[in-house]
Every structure is written in C-alpha cells, then in structure tokens.
Design a protein around this motif. Structure first.
Motif, PDB file in Angstrom:
ATOM      1  N   GLU A   1       0.820  -1.209   0.000  1.00 23.57           N
ATOM      2  CA  GLU A   1       0.000   0.000   0.000  1.00 23.57           C
ATOM      3  C   GLU A   1       0.856   1.262   0.000  1.00 23.57           C
ATOM      4  O   GLU A   1       0.502   2.269  -0.600  1.00 23.57           O
ATOM      5  CB  GLU A   1      -0.935   0.005   1.206  1.00 23.57           C
ATOM      6  N   ALA A   2       2.009   1.204   0.671  1.00 25.30           N
ATOM      7  CA  ALA A   2       2.885   2.369   0.708  1.00 25.30           C
ATOM      8  C   ALA A   2       3.446   2.691  -0.666  1.00 25.30           C
ATOM      9  O   ALA A   2       3.719   3.858  -0.982  1.00 25.30           O
ATOM     10  CB  ALA A   2       4.020   2.145   1.699  1.00 25.30           C
ATOM     11  N   GLY A   3       3.615   1.658  -1.500  1.00 24.51           N
ATOM     12  CA  GLY A   3       4.168   1.859  -2.841  1.00 24.51           C
ATOM     13  C   GLY A   3       3.146   2.134  -3.910  1.00 24.51           C
ATOM     14  O   GLY A   3       3.498   2.475  -5.044  1.00 24.51           O
ATOM     15  N   ALA A   4       1.866   2.015  -3.582  1.00 20.54           N
ATOM     16  CA  ALA A   4       0.804   2.228  -4.571  1.00 20.54           C
ATOM     17  C   ALA A   4       0.662   3.712  -4.907  1.00 20.54           C
ATOM     18  O   ALA A   4       0.939   4.588  -4.076  1.00 20.54           O
ATOM     19  CB  ALA A   4      -0.518   1.684  -4.037  1.00 20.54           C
ATOM     20  N   LEU A   5       0.216   3.993  -6.134  1.00 25.67           N
ATOM     21  CA  LEU A   5       0.011   5.364  -6.585  1.00 25.67           C
ATOM     22  C   LEU A   5      -1.472   5.707  -6.569  1.00 25.67           C
ATOM     23  O   LEU A   5      -2.324   4.850  -6.803  1.00 25.67           O
ATOM     24  CB  LEU A   5       0.562   5.548  -8.005  1.00 25.67           C
TER      25      LEU A   5
END
Length: 336
Positions: free
Chosen positions: A66-70
């Motif tokens: 989730e932290a890497g999602a845009l």
C-alpha cells in the motif's frame, strides 16, 4: 525521532513533512483522534479509497504494497495502520525504504517502551514518534478550553473546573462529551455550570468520578450504585483505573503538604484544580480514612488492576467491581 510532548501539536500540524508517524501510549482515544487528523491532513479525508488505505491487524502484510501504490487521481496518499506491534516492523521498514511520499500513520496503543518497533523508529529521522497519554488537571482544562474555543463556544471558569474534574481519562470519551456540550450551546453560545451538569451529569465519566470518590470515602452503597450506572453506560475499566489513580494522586499531594506543616485547609487551597464543592465532603472523608502508606499500596493495587484488564480474556467487569469493593473497605484491605 522521538517528539517531546510539548512539540506534539506543532509536529502533527506539520505532519506532511514526515514519512511516517507512530502514535503510542495509554490513551487509545487520543491516538485515534490524532491518527484521523494526520490522515485528513495528507489524504484530504479519511474515506477516499484512492488516497487513503486503512489496514487492520490482520492486514499488516500489505503495508509495503500500500505504501508503494500510486493514487489514480493524483495527490499524496496515506496508509493508516491500526493495532501495530513489533510484528509489523519489517513491513514498516520496507515501506520507508521505498521512493514514495506516502505517509504511514501507525496506531500502537499499549506499545512497550522497549518494543523494537518503537526504539527503531525513534532513531529514524523521517519518522515522528509521539506518546499519547491521558491528560489531567491543568493540561486537561487547557485542552477542553481549546476545543470550545475552536467551536466558538465560551465556558465559565467554574463550569470548566467541574468538567475537568469529572471527565474520564480517555480522549474519545472526552471529545464525545465536549461535542454534546458544543451542540447544546450552539455557535457563539456560552456554557455555565448548570448547563454542563444538565448535559453530562448522568454520563459514565461523571459516574466514574462518583464511584471512585464514594469508594475512597467508604460509602459502599453510593459507590456500587455509581459503578453500575457507569457499567451500563459502557465504562472502560482502564478509565476506572485512571480515575482512581487521579483521585489518589490528589489525596497524596494534600497529605504531603500536611506532612510539611500546612493545615488541612491550607493544603486543600493549594490543590489545583481545586476540589469541586460537591466533592468536598467525600474528599475530606477520604483524607481522614487513608494514610500515606496504605494509599501507596492502594495505588499499586490499582496499577495491578489496570495491567490485569489489559490481558486478553480478562473478566474486567468483575475486576472493576472487586476493586471498588476493596477501596470501600478502606486501609485495612491494603495493610501488610
């Protein structure tokens, strides 16, 4: 980075400058309130599915993902992670290593001081680690004043003193009562003592104060009645422990000043906030019943009660009733 409590408000207002915030401590209501504010500041709201991801305890494996999602619509994202413990450390560190501006908001109520998650993030320069603990006395009165001021509602000094003396330790419960009073007063309104007592006189927080005051004074009937009313209103046993410790701390201060040579009247005048006039009789009886040694042992018993209530599957309601019964019996229950 560990944030001093005096700088907490400023740090939270500027949370967009950080990669993550770890909110820990004993006040679950304050943790949730601050987490919600952080998410809104960065994500625009708490329920935007494109900019806000909420992960409960069984979803911590998705922290890095989730932290890497845009965001599909642009704007900075916030990942709101609840019930965080040491088991989430690997996912959190992996998320912080990513080249992203996503804000991690980590709720960690009850996290131990030596927990690896806490000690590791306290050493991370882009993470704000903020303790959230119950407010008492002047700090609580100041926070209440701020909440009313933000809502354009004024409150009389005696009403504020009474309110800060009866409200429990949990921030969530405090805010609920304040919102009730703000709605009652209306924008630009003013609250007096009678208004405040009419609005929250029967709340669980008020009955908590009644229960602890009566128990320390040895009034078993009143203590039991107030406790059962509080239980019916959804009493938190942790709030009961905090109410007991708050009263015991105030009693201990007065006893200490009397030991220094002050008269009882002089010692009571020195206490801040002062004893509310309707509690003066029970407070005086408690002073007569208890001594420094047995009061200290009673404090230890309350702390043990709080630890027991935090255990999974604890019969916390039964423990609450037993604690009140012990306090009603008085010093003889705590002599060695």
């Amino acid at each position: 980075m560990k944030i001093d409590s005096r700088a907490a408000s400023r740090t939270l207002a500027e949370i967009g400058n950080w990669r993550a915030v770890l909110l820990h401590g004993d006040d679950a209501g304050l943790i949730r309130e601050r987490a919600r504010a952080c998410v809104r500041l960065v994500g625009g709201s708490t329920d935007d599915p494109f900019r806000v991801a909420i992960l409960d305890a069984d979803q911590h494996a998705r922290i890095e993902e989730e932290a890497g999602a845009l965001s599909l619509i642009g704007g900075r994202r916030a990942v709101w992670v609840r019930e965080v413990q040491d088991s989430a450390l690997a996912g959190v560190m992996a998320a912080l290593s990513l080249d992203t501006d996503t804000l991690l908001v980590l709720e960690a109520p009850g996290l131990a001081a030596r927990a690896k998650l806490r000690t590791t993030l306290e050493g991370h320069r882009s993470v704000a680690v903020i303790g959230c603990y119950p407010e008492e006395g002047r700090a609580l009165a100041g926070s209440l004043s701020g909440l009313f001021r933000d809502a354009s509602v004024s409150i009389d000094r005696d009403a504020l003193t009474w309110l800060s003396s009866v409200l429990g330790a949990d921030r969530g419960a405090v805010r609920q009562e304040v919102e009730k009073l703000i709605l009652y007063a209306g924008e630009g309104g003013r609250l007096g003592l009678d208004d405040v007592q009419d609005c929250i006189g029967d709340s669980a927080t008020a009955t908590l104060d009644d229960a602890t005051s009566a128990a320390m004074a040895g009034d078993r009937v009143s203590a039991d009645t107030a406790l059962e009313r509080a239980l019916a209103e959804g009493l938190s046993p942790i709030a009961l422990a905090r109410a007991c410790l708050s009263l015991m701390t105030r009693l201990g201060k007065v006893m200490g000043w009397m030991d220094e040579g002050k008269s009882r009247q002089e010692a009571l005048k020195q206490l801040r906030p002062p004893v509310f006039f309707r509690k003066a009789e029970s407070f005086g009886k408690a002073l007569e019943r208890w001594d420094r040694e047995t009061l200290a042992r009673a404090c230890e018993a309350v702390q043990g009660f709080e630890r027991a209530c935090k255990q999974t599957g604890s019969p916390d309601l039964a423990l609450s009733r037993r604690l009140i019964a012990q306090l009603c019996l008085g010093p003889r229950s705590f002599r060695g």
